[in-house]
Design a protein around this motif. Structure first.
Motif, PDB file in Angstrom:
ATOM      1  N   THR A  31      59.525  79.303 -58.201  1.00  0.00           N
ATOM      2  CA  THR A  31      59.570  79.465 -59.656  1.00  0.00           C
ATOM      3  C   THR A  31      60.868  78.831 -60.152  1.00  0.00           C
ATOM      4  OG1 THR A  31      60.624  81.650 -59.487  1.00  0.00           O
ATOM      5  CG2 THR A  31      58.204  81.593 -59.617  1.00  0.00           C
ATOM      6  N   LEU A  32      60.912  78.532 -61.442  1.00  0.00           N
ATOM      7  CA  LEU A  32      62.087  77.878 -62.015  1.00  0.00           C
ATOM      8  C   LEU A  32      63.349  78.677 -61.702  1.00  0.00           C
ATOM      9  CD1 LEU A  32      63.158  75.528 -63.794  1.00  0.00           C
ATOM     10  CD2 LEU A  32      62.820  77.041 -65.760  1.00  0.00           C
ATOM     11  N   PHE A  33      64.343  78.012 -61.161  1.00  0.00           N
ATOM     12  CA  PHE A  33      65.629  78.624 -60.839  1.00  0.00           C
ATOM     13  C   PHE A  33      66.261  79.164 -62.119  1.00  0.00           C
ATOM     14  CE2 PHE A  33      70.266  77.912 -59.877  1.00  0.00           C
ATOM     15  CZ  PHE A  33      70.386  78.971 -58.980  1.00  0.00           C
ATOM     16  N   GLY A  34      66.679  80.423 -62.090  1.00  0.00           N
ATOM     17  CA  GLY A  34      67.245  81.066 -63.267  1.00  0.00           C
ATOM     18  C   GLY A  34      68.444  80.329 -63.826  1.00  0.00           C
ATOM     19  N   GLY A  35      69.286  79.787 -62.956  1.00  0.00           N
ATOM     20  CA  GLY A  35      70.461  79.045 -63.412  1.00  0.00           C
ATOM     21  C   GLY A  35      70.095  77.785 -64.169  1.00  0.00           C
ATOM     22  N   LYS A  36      69.012  77.145 -63.761  1.00  0.00           N
ATOM     23  CA  LYS A  36      68.531  75.951 -64.466  1.00  0.00           C
ATOM     24  C   LYS A  36      68.078  76.334 -65.877  1.00  0.00           C
ATOM     25  CE  LYS A  36      67.016  71.594 -64.284  1.00  0.00           C
ATOM     26  NZ  LYS A  36      67.826  70.446 -63.937  1.00  0.00           N
ATOM     27  N   LEU A  37      67.322  77.429 -65.975  1.00  0.00           N
ATOM     28  CA  LEU A  37      66.868  77.880 -67.280  1.00  0.00           C
ATOM     29  C   LEU A  37      68.060  78.276 -68.151  1.00  0.00           C
ATOM     30  CD1 LEU A  37      64.561  78.444 -69.201  1.00  0.00           C
ATOM     31  CD2 LEU A  37      64.400  80.751 -68.222  1.00  0.00           C
ATOM     32  N   MET A  38      69.055  78.937 -67.574  1.00  0.00           N
ATOM     33  CA  MET A  38      70.236  79.338 -68.344  1.00  0.00           C
ATOM     34  C   MET A  38      70.995  78.121 -68.866  1.00  0.00           C
ATOM     35  SD  MET A  38      71.332  82.609 -66.043  1.00  0.00           S
ATOM     36  CE  MET A  38      72.841  82.984 -66.919  1.00  0.00           C
ATOM     37  N   SER A  39      71.015  77.051 -68.092  1.00  0.00           N
ATOM     38  CA  SER A  39      71.647  75.812 -68.549  1.00  0.00           C
ATOM     39  C   SER A  39      70.887  75.228 -69.739  1.00  0.00           C
ATOM     40  CB  SER A  39      71.686  74.795 -67.403  1.00  0.00           C
ATOM     41  OG  SER A  39      72.183  73.558 -67.840  1.00  0.00           O
ATOM     42  N   TYR A  40      69.554  75.217 -69.649  1.00  0.00           N
ATOM     43  CA  TYR A  40      68.734  74.757 -70.779  1.00  0.00           C
ATOM     44  C   TYR A  40      69.011  75.604 -72.018  1.00  0.00           C
ATOM     45  CZ  TYR A  40      65.488  72.114 -67.659  1.00  0.00           C
ATOM     46  OH  TYR A  40      64.895  71.248 -66.783  1.00  0.00           O
ATOM     47  N   ILE A  41      69.092  76.934 -71.826  1.00  0.00           N
ATOM     48  CA  ILE A  41      69.305  77.862 -72.933  1.00  0.00           C
ATOM     49  C   ILE A  41      70.628  77.563 -73.635  1.00  0.00           C
ATOM     50  CG2 ILE A  41      69.819  80.290 -73.466  1.00  0.00           C
ATOM     51  CD1 ILE A  41      67.624  81.025 -71.370  1.00  0.00           C
TER      52      ILE A  41
END
Length: 169
Positions: A31-41
């Motif tokens: 699943t999408l790495f949480g850190g990657k999503l946080m960077s997008y956010i």
């Protein structure tokens, strides 16, 4: 009562970013790495804050990131951000993360987040930002509940500062 500042609508700061989820962006659960999503956010939220203030901004706080459903490689991920509330120089940005299964078209709310930015002038000093005017039901709800989040944010900041005074380096 609002003070005599310029006003901007929430929609004026709207930013939408859509990305495909690739295997390189995933964790050991595929699943999408949480850190990657946080960077997008942080990326989209900073753009919303800058569009609202029309000056440099700095992230003061990532107030919350609530992961609601996993994001898989068969999906795209869209982030929508806009300014939900402001203080004198602070800017609260709401980000919602929506997944879409690229085969079935099924969409889900995957995460929500609130971040706070401070608007800065060219000397790096805080500047007054325009007030924000909510219009949609979602925007009005977020605007009306902002004082609660400000209170929690302030309490958390006080706890963090007290903790920092005790932590050994």
């Amino acid at each position: 009562m609002m003070d005599k500042r310029d006003e901007k609508k929430c929609v004026d700061s709207l930013v939408i970013k859509t990305s495909r989820v690739f295997p390189i962006d995933t964790n050991n659960h595929n699943t999408l790495f949480g850190g990657k999503l946080m960077s997008y956010i942080d990326d989209v939220a900073s753009i919303s804050a800058a569009k609202h203030s029309r000056c440099d901004v700095v992230t003061a706080s990532t107030d919350s990131v609530d992961f609601l459903v996993p994001i898989r490689t068969s999906e795209s991920v869209s982030l929508e951000s806009y300014v939900s509330s402001v203080g004198r120089s602070s800017i609260e940005v709401f980000v919602k993360v929506i997944t879409e299964d690229l085969i079935t078209g099924r969409r889900q709310l995957a995460a929500t987040s609130f971040l706070t930015f401070v608007a800065l002038n060219q000397e790096g000093k805080p500047v007054v930002v325009p007030n924000v005017v909510p219009e949609s039901d979602e925007e009005v709800m977020l605007f009306n509940t902002a004082p609660q989040r400000v209170k929690v944010r302030k309490e958390r900041r006080e706890h963090s500062e007290a903790f920092a005074n005790v932590v050994k380096l």
